[in-house]
Structure formats: structure tokens, C-alpha cells
Design a protein around this motif. Structure first.
Motif, PDB file in Angstrom:
ATOM      1  N   GLY A   1      -6.000   0.087  -7.278  1.00  0.00           N
ATOM      2  CA  GLY A   1      -5.035   1.088  -6.785  1.00  0.00           C
ATOM      3  C   GLY A   1      -5.073   1.270  -5.279  1.00  0.00           C
ATOM      4  N   GLU A   2      -5.866   0.458  -4.586  1.00  0.00           N
ATOM      5  CA  GLU A   2      -6.017   0.653  -3.140  1.00  0.00           C
ATOM      6  C   GLU A   2      -5.204  -0.364  -2.333  1.00  0.00           C
ATOM      7  OE1 GLU A   2     -10.351   2.801  -2.667  1.00  0.00           O
ATOM      8  OE2 GLU A   2     -10.293   0.627  -2.458  1.00  0.00           O
TER       9      GLU A   2
ATOM     10  N   HIS B   1      -1.730  -1.742  -5.321  1.00  0.00           N
ATOM     11  CA  HIS B   1      -0.925  -0.595  -5.745  1.00  0.00           C
ATOM     12  C   HIS B   1       0.527  -1.040  -5.830  1.00  0.00           C
ATOM     13  CE1 HIS B   1       1.088   3.310  -5.711  1.00  0.00           C
ATOM     14  NE2 HIS B   1      -0.066   3.841  -6.082  1.00  0.00           N
TER      15      HIS B   1
ATOM     16  N   ASN C   1       3.337  19.626   0.521  1.00  0.00           N
ATOM     17  CA  ASN C   1       4.489  19.629  -0.393  1.00  0.00           C
ATOM     18  C   ASN C   1       5.795  20.033   0.302  1.00  0.00           C
ATOM     19  OD1 ASN C   1       3.821  22.265  -0.143  1.00  0.00           O
ATOM     20  ND2 ASN C   1       3.562  22.678  -2.330  1.00  0.00           N
TER      21      ASN C   1
ATOM     22  N   ASP D   1       3.350   0.343  -5.376  1.00  0.00           N
ATOM     23  CA  ASP D   1       4.339   0.809  -4.390  1.00  0.00           C
ATOM     24  C   ASP D   1       4.251   0.069  -3.060  1.00  0.00           C
ATOM     25  OD1 ASP D   1       5.061   2.560  -6.309  1.00  0.00           O
ATOM     26  OD2 ASP D   1       4.228   4.339  -5.335  1.00  0.00           O
TER      27      ASP D   1
ATOM     28  N   SER E   1      -2.676  -5.501  -1.278  1.00  0.00           N
ATOM     29  CA  SER E   1      -2.368  -4.279  -2.021  1.00  0.00           C
ATOM     30  C   SER E   1      -2.662  -4.428  -3.506  1.00  0.00           C
ATOM     31  CB  SER E   1      -0.882  -3.921  -1.843  1.00  0.00           C
ATOM     32  OG  SER E   1      -0.534  -2.840  -2.697  1.00  0.00           O
TER      33      SER E   1
ATOM     34  N   ARG F   1       1.583   6.748   2.918  1.00  0.00           N
ATOM     35  CA  ARG F   1       3.037   6.771   2.720  1.00  0.00           C
ATOM     36  C   ARG F   1       3.704   5.648   3.512  1.00  0.00           C
ATOM     37  NH1 ARG F   1       2.597  11.257   6.356  1.00  0.00           N
ATOM     38  NH2 ARG F   1       3.802  10.792   8.216  1.00  0.00           N
TER      39      ARG F   1
ATOM     40  N   GLN G   1      -7.228   2.508   1.776  1.00  0.00           N
ATOM     41  CA  GLN G   1      -6.968   3.843   1.227  1.00  0.00           C
ATOM     42  C   GLN G   1      -6.317   3.663  -0.141  1.00  0.00           C
ATOM     43  OE1 GLN G   1      -7.119   7.333   2.425  1.00  0.00           O
ATOM     44  NE2 GLN G   1      -8.743   6.366   3.618  1.00  0.00           N
ATOM     45  N   PRO G   2      -6.497   4.646  -1.037  1.00  0.00           N
ATOM     46  CA  PRO G   2      -5.738   4.610  -2.288  1.00  0.00           C
ATOM     47  C   PRO G   2      -4.235   4.655  -1.976  1.00  0.00           C
ATOM     48  CG  PRO G   2      -7.452   6.297  -2.354  1.00  0.00           C
ATOM     49  CD  PRO G   2      -7.373   5.813  -0.944  1.00  0.00           C
ATOM     50  N   GLY G   3      -3.453   3.905  -2.725  1.00  0.00           N
ATOM     51  CA  GLY G   3      -2.010   3.880  -2.499  1.00  0.00           C
ATOM     52  C   GLY G   3      -1.374   5.257  -2.555  1.00  0.00           C
ATOM     53  N   LYS G   4      -1.917   6.138  -3.398  1.00  0.00           N
ATOM     54  CA  LYS G   4      -1.303   7.467  -3.537  1.00  0.00           C
ATOM     55  C   LYS G   4      -1.621   8.375  -2.344  1.00  0.00           C
ATOM     56  CE  LYS G   4      -5.188   9.213  -6.189  1.00  0.00           C
ATOM     57  NZ  LYS G   4      -5.757   9.651  -7.421  1.00  0.00           N
ATOM     58  N   MET G   5      -2.546   7.959  -1.463  1.00  0.00           N
ATOM     59  CA  MET G   5      -2.912   8.780  -0.304  1.00  0.00           C
ATOM     60  C   MET G   5      -2.204   8.326   0.972  1.00  0.00           C
ATOM     61  SD  MET G   5      -5.149  11.028  -1.374  1.00  0.00           S
ATOM     62  CE  MET G   5      -6.246  11.507  -0.007  1.00  0.00           C
TER      63      MET G   5
END
Lengths: 346, 346
Positions: free
Chosen positions: B36-37, B84, B294, B86, B82, B111, B105-109
Motif C-alpha cells: 500500500g506504499e 497503491h 477535512n 491510486d 507504487s 495526495r 509513504q502509505p498511498g492514503k497519506m
């Protein structure tokens, strides 16, 4: 019936704590009420910390009392003459009649007090300006949530005891701070606080902080500020992220003249506090209750029934005689009163 | 292609202002991205005042960088591997990759950043954390109204220039404070401030206050706090009733160690400020922008088009080479940068 009234005037501006010589008892003719005005024979007058500010000539939110002028204050009494359709002799009314046996105010600036609804002195405390201050600051700026911890100093005073009881009713842990074991007992036993710390038992902000840490194991979410000084310094490092600080007074600094060295400050206080505000994302709200009178009916609707039913307690400390008002006021500034300080004038 | 990367580590904790010896250039193997990174080759990294706080071990809103650890920071670069879905090699992404040529970094962290939408460095400044900080603090806590006066220090920095331009767009009078005539000129001519005061031209808070009084004839309704020190002291007495102070930083005190005597405080500062908060009914809001991610999409929706159309200006100061990051950072803390400070890493 005499046509003379008695009043207390500001004889000179105090340096630090007020002393006897700063006040003078004076007699003058009872004024006639003019067009739309009402003459009241005062029964009880209120003593409140804000009056100390009025004695200085520093810029504040209200005009200073001129030297030679009547000391300002709210009081409640019986209407003895009225040129206003809403008031008739025999009615009871609250208004800013000053430290005096009699006073004249425009009818639109005073409000009727019904003795059938409880002691008329409640209009000076729990159902008057101090109670309203506690209610407004806590609900509007404190926004207490169930399970949060609330700290309020001057816990047995009319503001602090209102804040504490309302916060308890909203499911918060409430920790008071007061001067002396007797007041601490009153906070817990009469007003239902979870705990109350005697600030006299702690030599400095560090000791105060440690005591607060024990009494507030989950930190502090709301600090209702009415005293400042050592309590503020002790509270700040314990504030939780997102904490709220409504600020309605700072009695411990009122006697400190121009708030200079006498205020007991240290050089790093402001940077430290500013850092705490940032790091803990605090929300600090100064407020002056006279900006918010349009919320007063809402306050009475919520709190009036709680007082009538005995759910919300109040304690009064009554000084006898207008001539004793200055001494009672000095005592108030030193925290010698037990509960809301009033003066029985008649 | 080498399998080694370069990074800047915290060699020791600074005492006061950071010096060369507090940093160390280091090489280490490029890490493999895990599940996932994403692995990124950094093109540009951001330098921001908050990093100074991370170098101390005092309690703050984030964990301190350990001695020997990579300096933290946001950067933007090209994805080279990658795990991840995305992200694919060739994509550009922003993330907290630290002061380093490469980062995982994790993909979710992280952008995605689209180079077609403008320079990728914008993701570090005007359309990144600093711009978002200015937008959030001004709109959420400042709540500017047409005709009000807004003061913001570090006026040409990425936070200050955002605050000033947004406040102008809302019809406010905007007065900046900056260090030196060149920056003051930039604030007025590039960013459209109504006025900008050179804080170096004023010896103390008193002179600062007088200059602010002339520049803000109707007082100050919003003070966007990012510097503290002399500017804060100068601003406070000029705050209008009901004024708002969003607090996102205090760069002038960051190098003052434990914020003790070196912070340049005086004994009466805290009592004076507390009194001003009460008397002028001020609302002070500490905030840390990472609490509010958010709202980031809303920020981009409003400000993105303003940047794309050229209505909202930004200025960047580019240091060349990772090895020059420590010096550029020291310069930032001293205000030597002109606009948003970034480092070209590749």
C-alpha cells in the motif's frame, strides 16, 4: 418622612486595594422623578467585583465614576413615586440606583421584581446580573458537553456557583476553587461540586497546578475565568485540546493598579500562555454581560424554575446598613464574603 | 541510478536559533515501498516555521523529531514505484517525505498533484498547508466583514499573503507587517495590501503601537497571529470590541528556548493582555491546521480557481539543493526569505 437621602460617594481614586478614605458617606436631597422616571426607596443593594474597575480612570468598558460621584451599583427596592405607566408606588423594582438609600431611573431602564417569586435579593444575584453572567458564559462560550471537566474559581460566589450547578446539570465533572476550607465545603455540600480546592493551601502556580492535576485526572475542558492570577496559571497547562475559556473577570488582579509589577506576573507568562493557546487549540472569549441583555428573558425562563423548585441553590451574605457597604466591598475583593454579597439598606 | 538517497537528520537539539551543527547530511539506502506504499523521488520540499518546534523535545501538538531522525517536512515529487492502486510511476504527489531526496509513504497519506494545473510547488504553499492555514483561520475564526480592518504579520509569507488577499476580496482594509522595505513594497504592490509596516523600523512595542494606530484609524477587528512578540504587543491595545485573533503561530518566539526570559517578555504582559481580552471582548482561537484536513477540498474549490486565474498571487523563494536546506531554514526563522520558502531537491 425626611426629604434627604444618604449615599456613598467616591472620595478619591484608590491606589491598589480600596481603603475607608476612598469612600465618603454623604447626604443630599431626594431627587424628584422627571418625565418617564421612577423614584425607588432601596431595600437591598448588590456589591460586585466589577465596581472596583469603575473606581479607576483607566479605559474600560464603562465610564469611570467621577471623584465625588455616587458609587455605581444595582439595587432593588420599593417604588415610592412614578412617572412611568409600568410602575406604581408599592411595586418592587431592580435598577442601577447606586450605593444609596434612594434613586431615580427612567422606567425603561429598570425592571419589576415580584416578591411573590422569592426573596427580592435574588434579583441581585442568582436571578440577576451575576447569575446571568454565569449562565451566558457557560452556555454560549463554554458549551459544556457530558463527561467534560469544568473548573471555576470563586466557586461559592454568585457567578461561580451558577456555573458549577449548571455544568453539573449538563453531566460535567465540576471542580471549584475557593478561599478557605469553609467555602470549599460549601461548594461541595451546598452547590454539589465534585471537588473544590482551597487556593490558600497552595503557595504558587506550581502547587496549584499539581492540585488541579489530581482533581482533574482527565484534564480541563472548560475554565470559567473570573479570578485570573495563580488559578489561571495553574489551570492553563492542564487545559485539554479544544478547551474553552470564557473570561468575565479577573478579581485577583483588580487591585493591582495599572496591572504592573504588583499583579505578580513573571516575564515568561505571556509567551507561555500564548503557546498553550496555540498548542492546545484553546478558544478564549472575553465577554461583558451588559452586551447581552437581550438574552436575559431566555436565562430567566431556564433558570427561574430551577431556583423556584430549589434545584438550583444560592447563598447570600448580607451586610447591614449602607454605611457598611465600603467595608463589605473591601471584604468582597479579598474574598471574605460567603456567597453573594448584598447590603441591607433599609 | 543509485540505490542510495540523501537526507538531512537532526544531529542535536538546538539551543535558541538553530546552527549548522544541529543538522547533518546523511546517506542511506532508498527504502522499498511496502504494502500500500508509494516511493517518491522528491523534486521540491517545503520549509515552514512549525519545523522549529519539532526540533525541541517540549510537549507540543506533534511528537518531536528524535535526534538522529530525518527532519520532517512536506515535499512534492515523482512517483518511482507504487504498491497503491491510486498512484503509478510518473505521477506527481505531495506527502510528508521529510528533508530527503526520496521518501516512502502509505498511498492514503499522500495526495496527487497535477502539473497541468500550475507549478507543482504550489502544493507546498499557496495551494498547500500554508495557504490552507490562512484560508481556514481567516474564514473560520476571523470571520471578516466588509469594512473591517485586518492586520497580519509575515505579510509576504505564504500564510500572511493568503490572509491579506482573501480579506481584501471580502472588502476589508488590510494592513501587513513585514521585515524590511522590500517586503513591505511586495505586500502592497504584489499582494494588494492597503498598507504594510516594517517592524524593523520600530524599536519597541510602543512604537509599533503608534504606527499601527496611524495605519488602522478605525482600530483592528481581526489580528491574524503568526508571529507574536512585538507585533502582538503593538496590536492588542488597538483591538476593537468584539475583535477576533486566530492564532496559528508565533515565529518570533520559536527560537526562545523554553520561552523563558529570552522571549523578551515583561512581568505585566499577561495581566495586561488578559485585561484587554476582557475589556474589548476579544475572541482568541488557537488552531493547528492538521485538525482540519477535512475542509481541504472546500479550500481548493474556493482558492484553486483564484490561483489559476491569477487573481490570487503567490511568490516563492527557491533554495537550490538539499544540502542548503538547513541554511534556508535558518534564514526563514530570521525572515530572510521573500515569499514561500521551498528547496529544489532534484
Amino acid at each position: 418622612m425626611t426629604d434627604q437621602m444618604t449615599r456613598v460617594i467616591l472620595a478619591r481614586r484608590p491606589t491598589g486595594a480600596p481603603v475607608d478614605e476612598d469612600f465618603k458617606l454623604d447626604t443630599c436631597p431626594i431627587p424628584d422623578p422627571g418625565e418617564g422616571e421612577v423614584l425607588v426607596r432601596v431595600h437591598y443593594m448588590s456589591l460586585d467585583p466589577y465596581m472596583r474597575g469603575r473606581m479607576d480612570d483607566a479605559k474600560s468598558y464603562a465610564t469611570p465614576i467621577p471623584v465625588g460621584g455616587t458609587m455605581e451599583g444595582g439595587s432593588v427596592g420599593e417604588v415610592i413615586a412614578s412617572n412611568h405607566p409600568d410602575f406604581a408606588p408599592g411595586d418592587f423594582a431592580f435598577g442601577m440606583f447606586g450605593w444609596a438609600t434612594h434613586g431615580v431611573q427612567p422606567g425603561k431602564m429598570i425592571r419589576k421584581v415580584d416578591p411573590a417569586h422569592g426573596p427580592i435579593t435574588a434579583s441581585l444575584g442568582v436571578l440577576g446580573m451575576p447569575g446571568f453572567t454565569g449562565w451566558y458564559g457557560l452556555t454560549q462560550y463554554g458549551q459544556p458537553k457530558e463527561g467534560e471537566t469544568v473548573v471555576v474559581a470563586a466557586a461559592t460566589g454568585p457567578v461561580g456557583s451558577m456555573v458549577g450547578q449548571l455544568a453539573k446539570a449538563r453531566g460535567c465533572r465540576v471542580v471549584g476553587v475557593a478561599g478557605g476550607p469553609e467555602k470549599c465545603k460549601m461548594a461541595v455540600e451546598t452547590f454539589g461540586f465534585d471537588d473544590c480546592l482551597d487556593h490558600r493551601a497552595y503557595a504558587d502556580a506550581k502547587e496549584m497546578r499539581e492540585a488541579l492535576a489530581s482533581a482533574c485526572p482527565k484534564g480541563i475542558d472548560i475554565y470559567f475565568e473570573n479570578v485570573a492570577g495563580k488559578v489561571l496559571e495553574g489551570v492553563l497547562p492542564r487545559m485539554n485540546v479544544g478547551g474553552r475559556i470564557p473570561v468575565c473577570g479577573m478579581i485577583s488582579w483588580y487591585n493591582a493598579g495599572a496591572l504592573g509589577a504588583d499583579a505578580g506576573g513573571t516575564k515568561d507568562q505571556l509567551p507561555k500562555m500564548w503557546r498553550t493557546i496555540l498548542v492546545n487549540r484553546l478558544h478564549v472569549h472575553g465577554f461583558i454581560i451588559s452586551d447581552h441583555w437581550n438574552s436575559f428573558p431566555e436565562f430567566l425562563r431556564e433558570v427561574g424554575p430551577m431556583v423556584a423548585s430549589g434545584k438550583l441553590k444560592f447563598v447570600e451574605d448580607v451586610a447591614e446598613g449602607l454605611e457598611n457597604a465600603p467595608r463589605a466591598f473591601m471584604g468582597l475583593l479579598e474574598g471574605r464574603n460567603k456567597g453573594k454579597q448584598v447590603v441591607k439598606v433599609i
